[in-house]
Each structure stands twice: as structure tokens, then as C-alpha cells.
Scaffold this active site. Structure first.
Site, mmCIF file in Angstrom:
data_model
loop_
_atom_site.group_PDB
_atom_site.id
_atom_site.type_symbol
_atom_site.label_atom_id
_atom_site.label_comp_id
_atom_site.label_asym_id
_atom_site.label_seq_id
_atom_site.Cartn_x
_atom_site.Cartn_y
_atom_site.Cartn_z
ATOM 1 N N CYS A 2 -81.597 -54.384 -80.764
ATOM 2 C CA CYS A 2 -80.367 -53.710 -80.351
ATOM 3 C C CYS A 2 -79.153 -54.561 -80.699
ATOM 4 C CB CYS A 2 -80.358 -53.486 -78.850
ATOM 5 S SG CYS A 2 -81.740 -52.506 -78.293
ATOM 6 N N ARG A 27 -80.261 -55.674 -88.255
ATOM 7 C CA ARG A 27 -81.081 -56.179 -87.159
ATOM 8 C C ARG A 27 -82.261 -55.257 -86.855
ATOM 9 N NH1 ARG A 27 -77.740 -59.762 -83.948
ATOM 10 N NH2 ARG A 27 -78.870 -59.284 -82.047
ATOM 11 N N TRP A 73 -82.996 -50.278 -80.630
ATOM 12 C CA TRP A 73 -84.380 -50.449 -81.093
ATOM 13 C C TRP A 73 -85.227 -50.165 -79.864
ATOM 14 C CZ3 TRP A 73 -88.671 -53.620 -80.194
ATOM 15 C CH2 TRP A 73 -89.615 -53.685 -81.216
ATOM 16 N N ASN A 99 -78.150 -54.491 -74.454
ATOM 17 C CA ASN A 99 -79.175 -55.087 -75.315
ATOM 18 C C ASN A 99 -80.039 -55.959 -74.426
ATOM 19 O OD1 ASN A 99 -80.649 -56.585 -77.131
ATOM 20 N ND2 ASN A 99 -78.890 -57.561 -78.117
ATOM 21 N N GLY A 100 -81.361 -55.724 -74.450
ATOM 22 C CA GLY A 100 -82.252 -56.528 -73.618
ATOM 23 C C GLY A 100 -83.237 -55.640 -72.893
ATOM 24 N N GLU A 477 -98.076 -65.928 -95.604
ATOM 25 C CA GLU A 477 -96.696 -65.446 -95.724
ATOM 26 C C GLU A 477 -96.608 -64.294 -96.728
ATOM 27 O OE1 GLU A 477 -94.125 -65.486 -94.183
ATOM 28 O OE2 GLU A 477 -92.505 -65.036 -95.571
ATOM 29 N N LYS A 481 -95.223 -60.591 -95.938
ATOM 30 C CA LYS A 481 -94.117 -60.003 -96.708
ATOM 31 C C LYS A 481 -94.513 -58.622 -97.215
ATOM 32 C CE LYS A 481 -91.660 -61.747 -95.887
ATOM 33 N NZ LYS A 481 -91.117 -62.718 -95.004
ATOM 34 N N GLU A 484 -95.018 -55.931 -94.301
ATOM 35 C CA GLU A 484 -93.858 -55.493 -93.514
ATOM 36 C C GLU A 484 -92.917 -54.594 -94.307
ATOM 37 O OE1 GLU A 484 -91.124 -58.467 -91.962
ATOM 38 O OE2 GLU A 484 -91.480 -59.758 -93.670
ATOM 39 N N HIS A 500 -117.049 -64.920 -94.549
ATOM 40 C CA HIS A 500 -117.583 -64.948 -93.182
ATOM 41 C C HIS A 500 -117.318 -63.635 -92.449
ATOM 42 C CE1 HIS A 500 -118.877 -69.064 -93.490
ATOM 43 N NE2 HIS A 500 -117.698 -69.359 -94.050
ATOM 44 N N LYS A 595 -84.596 -57.439 -87.225
ATOM 45 C CA LYS A 595 -84.334 -58.748 -87.823
ATOM 46 C C LYS A 595 -84.357 -59.843 -86.760
ATOM 47 C CE LYS A 595 -83.139 -61.607 -91.072
ATOM 48 N NZ LYS A 595 -84.242 -61.982 -91.979
HETATM 49 O O1 M6R Z 1 -85.438 -65.442 -86.440
HETATM 50 P P1 M6R Z 1 -86.829 -65.985 -86.413
HETATM 51 O O2 M6R Z 1 -87.127 -66.869 -87.554
HETATM 52 O O3 M6R Z 1 -87.184 -66.629 -85.099
HETATM 53 O O4 M6R Z 1 -87.752 -64.701 -86.551
HETATM 54 C C1 M6R Z 1 -89.136 -64.797 -86.454
HETATM 55 C C2 M6R Z 1 -89.811 -63.550 -86.984
HETATM 56 O O5 M6R Z 1 -89.434 -62.442 -86.227
HETATM 57 C C3 M6R Z 1 -89.466 -63.301 -88.461
HETATM 58 O O6 M6R Z 1 -89.769 -64.398 -89.262
HETATM 59 C C4 M6R Z 1 -90.238 -62.073 -88.984
HETATM 60 O O7 M6R Z 1 -91.601 -62.364 -89.041
HETATM 61 C C5 M6R Z 1 -89.697 -61.641 -90.338
HETATM 62 N N1 M6R Z 1 -89.468 -60.226 -90.353
HETATM 63 C C6 M6R Z 1 -90.624 -61.906 -91.444
HETATM 64 O O8 M6R Z 1 -90.114 -61.495 -92.661
#
Ligand code: M6R
Length: 600
Positions: A2, A27, A73, A99-100, A477, A481, A484, A500, A595
Site C-alpha cells: 500500500c 510498490r 495491496w 497502510n499497514g 535467484e 526472477k 516472479e 534426491h 515492491k
Molecule cells: O526490500 P527488500 O530487499 O527487503 O525486499 C525483499 C524481497 O521482498 C525482495 O527481494 C523480493 O524478493 C523481490 N521481488 C525479488 O525480486
């Protein structure tokens, strides 16, 4: 997650709020709304979906110089118009954005609001109905607001309008981020400085447990006991061009391409006058005094932490553990006698990491935050901060922040090692320069990554990433990527682990992306590739110059193998980008994601 904006001044509030919300789109959100007022006439426009839809609803002819806005959100209640913010009290007198998450909203409804008809399923509506409840009991708005805040358990950033006090925006904060922006004849609120950079670059931080009364001429910060707080404003060091896409089709592509420049900036920022790598003495001291480092992070930042552990152990000689924040907070391991906690967070606002930081500070342990956002919550609340200098990262998928995190962790470990008089296997500065030029080669080869994405990922439902040692971490990673942004089910595995269990999923045509940048395990990872090929997999090997074999899909330029994650990951970022693009996904704003994850 949010986002909040608010404006009180003399200009058209509608446009300023809508532009502010557009800047918060990155965000992540599923609905949006604004409330604008002219005297006692408050108009609320809100809708599920994008800001562009909201824009169409807003009555251009409504004359207004005050308002609040919100991107939601969904947490409590599905994304729809009713659950979108702003929310209004039963009489319509009070209008609120939040927000929260309010944890005790059901108890509060039962205790105070049994006779009230609710219009939404949100926790937020409780807050605005409670303000009305206490004002009906005779409290003025500020006192009613404070009374409510004292009852709330959870996190909140709030902006409140009152038709009977139309010249004020009432604001409060606890755990969720919120800034007050200062102008000449106007003031604003925003979840981050980027949202309101269009009107001001001067901001004042708010701390938890504070309320602010904002008029167009003044801001008054108080604690919940009514004590006035004075705080110096600061200038947000963000260049407006940093938050534009420029000629790139997407922020993610722009941010991938920015990585060589980010590497150069980090090298420059962490160098002293004599050209030696340098880190604040107190931070080095904290590391030297620690008998164990605990890295705590989420998502991509966690993956960077895994690489950082290798540097801290192999170069600085400090035993290091890496933990997922959301688990650590509920299941703390047995700690060493002199731990140092390192929080890695691009945004510096991640609620899961913050929960651990709060617990760690209560235990009295030292904490270092490595973040891209100076002044962020995790930075303010830790004892020390190292800044990533990656520039604003707008795309939800983290790219340049990941490589910046690894580079800063490498520099940190090197400087700690040097302070201890340990000569490491690597001369980091020239090796980072090689990394920079290797990343440049890869972004110049973007078309080849597009071809790889077309060949391996255009129709598949799933994909596997394998690697050993450093490559395993990069595979994790790469899988994150890809999944997501393209929604392909992707998993990263240690090369030897697939057999395994997970190898049962390998069938004809399943892409297996294998990383082969580590000499000591080159033969073993290639053996693992043979195992999956024998079962029908489509192998895509990303190797490094010197270790390549015929048939490899791409060969990255040679760099020191401890630094190969900084380079090989860029191929995976680009492949994921093009896979998502070809599949028609919204690359910068993937579904369901935010974000800045500001709820636990
Ligand atoms: O702002 P942060 O680095 O703490 O965020 C952590 C994760 O939410 C963030 O890295 C998330 O996994 C990304 N969308 C990955 O691309």
C-alpha cells in the site's frame, strides 16, 4: 505494498495526488483511490485496478486544493471498490487512508462499534469508524484520533480528513513508512520521497508513535502524550531522471542495464583518497568483535546474503549464518556469545526483517543494515548502515540491488580481512573492474538472451536452475526472477540435490538451466546435466570463459570465480525479462507482488 500520498496547499490536489499515486505504482497494488475536498464537500473516487482507471472516474471540474490518496495491496478483503481506500465513517464526516495491518480490529469492532454498519471487509474501516465514535463522545478530532491510536495493535501509516476541520490533514505512523514533505504554501505526505518529488525534495522523517497535524503553512509533530517534537528536514537525494524509464521499454530492463554504472559508483563510494577500499571504522570494529555474523533478509536480498556468507567466511574468517527473516523471528537459533546481525534490504522497509531487528535490539545485539534507501526504517533503527548506491529500483523484480548488495558485501569482507591483517586470495578492486566490463558485455549481448528465452522458455510450464557452490546461490535467484515475472514455475537446486527427489519431474522438453562458472565443480555440474538430459530435459548451460564446452548456451567473460554471481546473474535477469515479455506478462508490476513488503 500500500502507498499513501496527501496534499494540502493552493494547487489542484487531484492532479498532484494522481501523479503521486502513479509514482507509487511500482510498490505493487490492486486498487486505488483519492479523496479530495472543497470546504465540507468531500469527494471519494476509488476503483479496483490501475490508476489509469481511477483517473477516468475523477471529475475534472471539481475545484480542490486538499486531498489524500492510496494504492491498496489487499490484505483484509478481496480487491474491489468497497475495500479500496479511502474509507469513510458512517456519517461521512471522516475520511481515511491506511497502510499497514491492524491486528485487533475484530476485538475493537466488538468493543466499540456494534451498532455501526460497515461498508467494507477491511481492518482500516474500524479506524475511521472509531474516530467518529470518540468524536461523538465529545472529543475534538485530534484527541479522538489519539484515543484510537492508543487502541490499535499493528502497523499503520494514516492520513485522515475531517469535514469539520477542513484545513488540516491528520497523520500518524507506527511501523509503516511515511514522510512529510515540505513546500512553500503547501505540505504533503508520502510513503516515499519519490512519490512527491514532483512538488518537493524536502522531507521530514516521522517516527513510530507520532502524529502530525498538517496545514498548508505548517506541520506540527507530536507524540501520543501531546509533547511537540521538532525535527530538522532533509533533502531527498534523488534525481528525477532516476525514476523515469527513459528510452527503455520497462524499468526492469533499464535497471539491468544500469548495473555497470552501479558497480562503478560503488567502487568510487567505497574508496578513500589513496584509492584503497574503505568502510566506516565503527562497522569494521563491530565485525572484528563478532564471533559470528547472522545475515537476515528476504527474497532476493536473502540470496545476496548467501553469497555474502562466502565472503565473510572465506576472506574475513567470520563464521556466518544466513536466515530468512520471516522464519528467524519465530524460531531464533541458539545465538553465539558475540553476534553481529546484518540486515540486507533493498527498500529498508521490509516488515519481516524489521521484526527481527526489533527483537535483536531488545536483546541488545549490534545490527548493521545494508540498504539502498538512506533514512529507511531498517537503516534508522540499526546501529550502522552501509548504502548500496544503486539508485532507485522501481521494477518489482530486484536486479541492480542484488548485484549492489553482493558488491558491498564483498568490499565489507575485504576491508574487515585487511583490518585483521589477512591477505585474501583476491585483489578486489581490479577484479570488480573486470566484473563491470563483463556485465557490460552481457547487457550488450541482450539479443542473445532474448534468443535463449525464446528457445527454452516460450511455452514451458516449469523450469529448473541448477548449480554448485556459488552457482547454486545464483540459481536460486535466477529461479525467483523467472517465476516472479513470467509465472513459469521455476525452482533452483544444488546440482547434486535434484536426484534426491525432484528429478522425478524431469520429462521431455523441461528446460534445465545449469550454471557452470566454478572450476572445482565444473565436471560435477556437467555430470548433473547429463543425468537430466538422459531423462529428456532441454539443457541450457551458462558457463564461464575458460570452463566452456561446445554446446553451452552462453559463455560469460572470465572473472574471479568468487565474483561470478555478479556476472552470471545478469544473464538470468535478461533471460527472465525476455521470457516474461514474450509471454505477455506485466514485467514491472507482476501480479500479487509488492515492491516494498511492509506487512509481515
Ligand atoms: O526490500 P527488500 O530487499 O527487503 O525486499 C525483499 C524481497 O521482498 C525482495 O527481494 C523480493 O524478493 C523481490 N521481488 C525479488 O525480486
Amino acid at each position: 505494498m500500500c502507498g499513501i500520498v496527501g496534499y494540502i496547499g493552493t494547487e489542484d490536489a487531484k492532479e498532484i495526488l494522481l501523479k503521486g499515486l502513479e509514482k507509487l505504482e511500482y510498490r505493487g497494488y490492486d486498487s486505488a483511490g483519492i479523496a479530495v475536498r472543497n470546504g465540507e464537500d468531500v469527494r471519494v473516487y476509488k476503483e479496483k485496478g490501475r490508476i489509469a482507471e481511477l483517473r477516468k472516474m475523477v471529475d475534472d471540474s471539481f475545484d480542490t486544493t486538499t486531498g489524500i490518496g492510496h494504492t491498496r495491496w489487499a490484505t483484509h478483503g478481496v480487491p474491489n471498490r468497497e475495500n479500496s481506500h479511502p474509507h469513510q465513517s458512517e456519517s461521512g464526516r471522516f475520511t481515511l487512508v491506511h497502510n499497514g495491518v491492524i491486528e485487533n480490529y475484530e476485538q475493537l469492532r466488538e468493543a466499540y462499534l456494534t451498532g455501526v454498519t460497515f461498508k467494507s471487509d477491511t481492518d482500516t474501516e474500524i479506524i475511521v469508524q472509531l474516530v467518529e465514535h470518540f468524536s461523538k463522545e465529545g472529543l475534538d478530532t485530534e484527541a479522538a484520533f489519539v484515543e484510537v491510536l492508543k487502541l490499535l495493535h499493528g502497523s499503520y501509516a494514516l492520513g485522515l480528513l475531517d469535514t469539520e476541520n477542513p484545513d488540516v490533514i491528520y497523520v500518524a505512523k507506527n511501523k509503516s513508512p511515511l514522510l512529510v514533505g515540505l513546500g512553500d504554501g503547501f505540505n504533503v505526505i508520502a510513503s516515499d520521497a519519490m512519490a512527491m518529488l514532483q512538488v518537493t525534495d524536502t522531507y521530514t522523517e516521522l517516527h513510530d508513535g507520532e502524529i502530525v497535524l498538517i496545514t498548508k503553512e505548517n506541520i506540527e509533530i507530536k507524540d501520543l502524550e501531546g509533547n511537540v517534537i521538532t525535527r530538522e528536514p532533509y533533502k531527498a537525494e534523488i534525481d528525477a531522471s532516476d525514476i523515469e524509464k527513459g528510452t527503455y521499454a520497462h524499468y526492469m530492463l533499464k535497471e539491468i542495464h544500469e548495473q555497470p554504472a552501479v558497480m562503478r559508483r560503488i567502487i568510487q563510494k567505497y574508496q578513500d583518497d589513496k584509492g584503497n577500499l574503505t568502510i566506516d571504522k565503527d562497522i569494521v570494529k563491530a565485525a572484528r568483535e563478532a564471533d559470528r555474523v547472522y545475515i537476515v533478509a528476504c527474497g532476493t536480498s536473502y540470496h545476496a546474503g548467501l553469497v555474502g556468507k562466502e565472503y565473510l567466511e572465506k576472506w574475513a574468517g567470520i563464521p556466518t549464518e544466513v536466515h530468512v527473516a520471516s522464519e528467524f523471528v519465530y524460531n531464533m537459533p541458539l545465538l553465539s556469545k558475540k553476534p553481529l546481525f546484518i540486515f540486507i534490504s533493498q527498500s529498508g522497509e521490509t516488515a519481516d526483517s524489521r521484526a527481527v531487528l526489533v527483537a535483536v535490539k531488545e536483546l541488545g545485539y549490534p545490527a548493521l543494515t545494508i540498504t539502498n534507501v538512506p533514512g529507511s526504517t531498517l537503516s534508522r533503527e540499526a546501529d550502522h548502515t552501509l548504502i548500496l548506491h544503486a539508485g532507485p529500483e522501481i521494477a518489482v523484480a530486484s536486479t541492480k540491488a542484488y548485484t549492489a548488495q553482493i558488491a558491498v558485501l564483498a568490499i565489507f569482507a575485504q576491508v574487515v580481512a585487511a583490518d585483521a591483517g589477512v591477505k585474501t586470495e583476491i585483489d578486489l578492486l581490479p577484479e570488480l573492474a573486470k566484473v563491470t566490463s563483463a556485465i557490460t558485455t552481457i547487457v550488450d549481448d541482450a539479443k542473445l538472451m532474448e534468443d535463449i528465452a525464446s528457445k527454452y522458455l516460450s511455452t514451458t510450464r516449469n523450469a529448473f536452475f541448477i548449480g554448485r557452490t556459488m552457482d547454486f546461490y545464483v540459481g536460486l535467484e535466477g529461479a525467483l526472477k523467472l517465476k516472479e515475472i513470467s509465472y513459469i514455475q521455476a525452482e533452483g537446486f544444488a546440482g547434486g540435490e535434484l536426484k534426491h527427489g525432484t528429478i522425478a519431474l524431469i520429462e521431455d522438453g523441461v528446460p534445465v538451466i545449469a550454471l557452470a562458472t566454478q572450476e572445482s565443480v565444473n565436471l560435477s555440474i556437467r555430470g548433473n546435466v547429463k543425468e537430466v538430459v538422459a531423462r529428456g530435459a532441454l539443457p541450457c548451460i551458462i558457463s564461464m570463459r575458460g570452463l566452456e564446452k561446445e554446446g553451452d548456451a552462453y559463455v560469460i567473460p572470465a572473472v574471479h570465480e568468487m565474483l561470478s554471481p555478479l556476472v552470471s546473474v545478469v544473464t538470468l535477469q535478461l533471460i527472465s525479462y525476455y521470457a516474461a515479455l514474450h509471454r505477455g506478462a506485466d514485467v514491472d508490476k507482476p501480479r500479487n507482488l509488492a515492491k516494498s513488503v511492509t506487512v509481515e
